[in-house]
Design an enzyme around this catalytic site. Structure first.
Site, PDB file in Angstrom:
ATOM      1  N   LYS A 177       0.863  -1.246   0.113  1.00  0.00           N
ATOM      2  CA  LYS A 177      -0.148   0.415  -0.283  1.00  0.00           C
ATOM      3  C   LYS A 177       0.600   1.074   0.146  1.00  0.00           C
ATOM      4  O   LYS A 177       1.201   2.524  -1.245  1.00  0.00           O
ATOM      5  CB  LYS A 177      -1.049  -0.255   1.044  1.00  0.00           C
ATOM      6  CG  LYS A 177      -2.082   1.037   1.603  1.00  0.00           C
ATOM      7  CD  LYS A 177      -3.066   1.170   2.105  1.00  0.00           C
ATOM      8  CE  LYS A 177      -2.213   2.044   3.387  1.00  0.00           C
ATOM      9  NZ  LYS A 177      -2.670   1.746   4.942  1.00  0.00           N
ATOM     10  N   ASP A 192      -6.321   0.631   0.592  1.00  0.00           N
ATOM     11  CA  ASP A 192      -6.791   1.219   2.661  1.00  0.00           C
ATOM     12  C   ASP A 192      -7.884   0.742   2.576  1.00  0.00           C
ATOM     13  O   ASP A 192      -8.680  -0.041   1.817  1.00  0.00           O
ATOM     14  CB  ASP A 192      -6.559   2.296   2.775  1.00  0.00           C
ATOM     15  CG  ASP A 192      -7.364   3.562   2.350  1.00  0.00           C
ATOM     16  OD1 ASP A 192      -8.557   3.453   1.539  1.00  0.00           O
ATOM     17  OD2 ASP A 192      -7.085   5.398   2.782  1.00  0.00           O
TER      18      ASP A 192
END
Length: 213
Positions: free
Chosen positions: A120, A138
């Site tokens: 991420k 997320d």
């Protein structure tokens, strides 16, 4: 969500916010990497509060190393998990200085080799700093992918792959920002503000939240 609805969904988000940006404050690629690393399980507001104190003093890998671990912790102790984040950031700075000349690398492989930098975080840096069409999934993107029918998936990686496949190319570079902002302020976790949502007509979520009162 069908392709024509996906087009309308992103066209509407783009019209409302043509040039979306991250809410993390930074002035260099290293500052961005640092802010994103610190933002895990923390709010952008909280990270910005800490980095406004840290960056004027130390905003390069070597300057972070010069602070020492305890010195660094003093600046970021208001952020959750600051002990482990400080350790990871110090280790990352050591690698950047030793292996990359103090410069943040721009490949996924090199970024993910840095302590505290997962997929991420690498996606955020590749997208925001280098303009690559990546999707940093997320909690907001994971929720929106499933709730709206845009990209249903059981794991963040599955949602990421579906988003990359289903979002029209013209919107890919900015899509991550639009979805984060939409999830943060409108399509919230506990109670989506459907009556304020500009893209509700394209959304597959059946249990639309009615206006209060």
């Amino acid at each position: 969500m069908k392709p024509d609805a996906i087009e309308g969904f992103f066209a509407t988000l783009k019209a409302a916010n043509p040039m979306p940006v991250t809410e993390l404050e930074y002035t260099s690629v290293f500052e961005l990497l640092t802010a994103v690393l610190l933002s895990a399980q923390a709010t952008d507001v909280g990270v910005n509060k800490a980095t406004r104190r840290l960056f004027p003093v130390a905003n390069t890998p070597q300057k972070i190393l010069d602070l020492g671990l305890e010195g660094l912790e003093g600046y970021i102790k208001t952020i959750g998990l600051y002990h482990s984040k400080a350790k990871h950031l110090m280790q990352t700075c050591q690698i950047l200085v030793a292996q990359h000349g103090g410069v943040v690398p721009r490949t996924r492989e090199a970024l993910e080799a840095l302590p505290g930098v997962g997929r991420k975080t690498a996606n955020v840096v590749l997208n925001v700093a280098f303009g690559e069409a990546t999707m940093a999934v997320d909690t907001h993107l994971f929720r929106l992918g499933n709730r709206t029918g845009l990209a249903p998936g059981k794991t963040p990686y599955e949602v990421e792959m579906k988003l990359l496949k289903r979002i029209p190319p013209a919107y890919l570079v900015d899509a991550h920002h639009w979805l984060i902002l939409h999830g943060r302020y409108i399509c919230q976790a506990r109670k989506p503000l459907c009556w304020q949502c500009g893209v509700s007509q394209f959304c597959d979520f059946k249990a639309k939240t009615p206006p209060p009162g």
